[in-house]
Design a protein around this motif. Structure first.
Motif, short mmCIF file in Angstrom:
data_model
loop_
_atom_site.label_atom_id
_atom_site.label_comp_id
_atom_site.label_asym_id
_atom_site.label_seq_id
_atom_site.Cartn_x
_atom_site.Cartn_y
_atom_site.Cartn_z
N VAL A 97 0.85 -1.19 0.00
CA VAL A 97 0.00 0.00 0.00
C VAL A 97 0.88 1.24 0.00
N GLN A 98 1.98 1.23 0.79
CA GLN A 98 2.91 2.35 0.80
C GLN A 98 3.46 2.60 -0.60
N GLY A 99 3.82 1.51 -1.27
CA GLY A 99 4.33 1.64 -2.64
C GLY A 99 3.29 2.24 -3.58
N HIS A 100 2.07 1.80 -3.44
CA HIS A 100 0.97 2.32 -4.27
C HIS A 100 0.78 3.81 -4.00
N LEU A 101 0.80 4.19 -2.72
CA LEU A 101 0.65 5.60 -2.37
C LEU A 101 1.82 6.42 -2.90
N GLY A 102 3.02 5.85 -2.88
CA GLY A 102 4.18 6.55 -3.43
C GLY A 102 4.01 6.82 -4.91
N ALA A 103 3.50 5.81 -5.64
CA ALA A 103 3.24 5.99 -7.07
C ALA A 103 2.19 7.08 -7.30
N GLN A 104 1.17 7.11 -6.45
CA GLN A 104 0.14 8.15 -6.57
C GLN A 104 0.74 9.53 -6.27
N ASP A 105 1.64 9.59 -5.27
CA ASP A 105 2.29 10.86 -4.95
C ASP A 105 3.07 11.39 -6.15
N GLN A 106 3.77 10.51 -6.83
CA GLN A 106 4.53 10.93 -8.01
C GLN A 106 3.60 11.48 -9.08
N LEU A 107 2.49 10.79 -9.30
CA LEU A 107 1.53 11.24 -10.30
C LEU A 107 0.91 12.58 -9.90
N LEU A 108 0.53 12.70 -8.63
CA LEU A 108 -0.05 13.96 -8.14
C LEU A 108 0.96 15.11 -8.23
N THR A 109 2.23 14.82 -7.97
CA THR A 109 3.27 15.84 -8.08
C THR A 109 3.39 16.31 -9.52
N ARG A 110 3.39 15.39 -10.47
CA ARG A 110 3.48 15.77 -11.89
C ARG A 110 2.26 16.59 -12.31
N ILE A 111 1.08 16.18 -11.83
CA ILE A 111 -0.14 16.93 -12.17
C ILE A 111 -0.06 18.33 -11.57
N ALA A 112 0.37 18.43 -10.31
CA ALA A 112 0.48 19.73 -9.65
C ALA A 112 1.46 20.63 -10.38
N GLU A 113 2.59 20.07 -10.83
CA GLU A 113 3.57 20.86 -11.57
C GLU A 113 2.99 21.38 -12.88
N LYS A 114 2.20 20.55 -13.54
CA LYS A 114 1.60 20.95 -14.83
C LYS A 114 0.60 22.09 -14.67
N ILE A 115 -0.09 22.12 -13.53
CA ILE A 115 -1.08 23.20 -13.34
C ILE A 115 -0.51 24.34 -12.50
N GLY A 116 0.78 24.27 -12.21
CA GLY A 116 1.44 25.37 -11.54
C GLY A 116 1.36 25.38 -10.03
N LEU A 117 1.04 24.29 -9.41
CA LEU A 117 1.02 24.21 -7.95
C LEU A 117 2.34 23.65 -7.44
N ASP A 118 2.69 24.05 -6.25
CA ASP A 118 3.89 23.52 -5.62
C ASP A 118 3.46 22.65 -4.44
N PRO A 119 3.42 21.32 -4.61
CA PRO A 119 2.95 20.46 -3.52
C PRO A 119 3.91 20.53 -2.32
#
Length: 175
Positions: free
Chosen positions: A125-147
């Motif tokens: 589950v930790q690994g799955h959440l880590g993968a989601q964090d990476q995806l959310l970070t990329r999405i945030a960068e694309k829309i100009g947010l700084d997570p």
């Protein structure tokens, strides 16, 4: 950079080296005298704590039954309470305790394996959440947010969480 950084508890790594605790693990193993005394105690317990010993005690007790019968009701009650029950039930109770100890060992082992499986699943589950964090970070960068990264438990909070009101460390804490 990930949104969340998990810090594993030290007990998780130590747990991999452990095995379930069993009754036999609690026996003293220090000096030669302790080992000898333990061995003698185990042999006597195994012999006296068997149904065969209970049967032998019952037959042995029956030798004095005729004398108890001749002594009347009071002697019979005394014979049952002081002779028969004490000797025979001693062995029967020990057999029951051995069965209960074996069952407790089985339950402890099952609990140990269940906890190990749960820890394994949580790591996934930790690994799955880590993968989601990476995806959310990329999405945030694309829309100009700084997570903002979140760390599981900073060292000062972790040490404080391991202490009670008097500042004493809890048993098993790593602080």
């Amino acid at each position: 950079m990930t949104i969340y950084q998990h810090i594993r508890h030290p007990r998780i790594a130590a747990r991999h080296a452990d095995s379930p605790v069993k009754v036999a693990d609690q026996l003293p193993r220090g000096t030669a005298v302790n080992r000898f005394n333990t061995k003698v105690a185990i042999v006597i317990t195994q012999v006296v704590g068997s149904m065969w010993c209970a049967y032998a005690f019952a037959l042995f007790d029956l030798i004095s039954l005729p004398a108890a019968i001749r002594g009347g009701a009071s002697a019979i009650v005394s014979w049952v309470a002081q002779t028969f029950l004490q000797l025979v039930l001693l062995s029967v109770i020990m057999v029951g305790q051995n069965v209960q100890a074996a069952a407790a060992d089985k339950r402890a082992e099952a609990t140990f394996h269940d906890a190990s499986a749960t820890l394994h699943e949580m790591a996934h589950v930790q690994g799955h959440l880590g993968a989601q964090d990476q995806l959310l970070t990329r999405i945030a960068e694309k829309i100009g947010l700084d997570p903002v990264p979140v760390i599981d438990a900073p060292a000062d909070e972790e040490a404080a969480a391991d202490e009670d009101e008097d500042g004493q460390l809890y048993p098993g804490s790593c602080g």
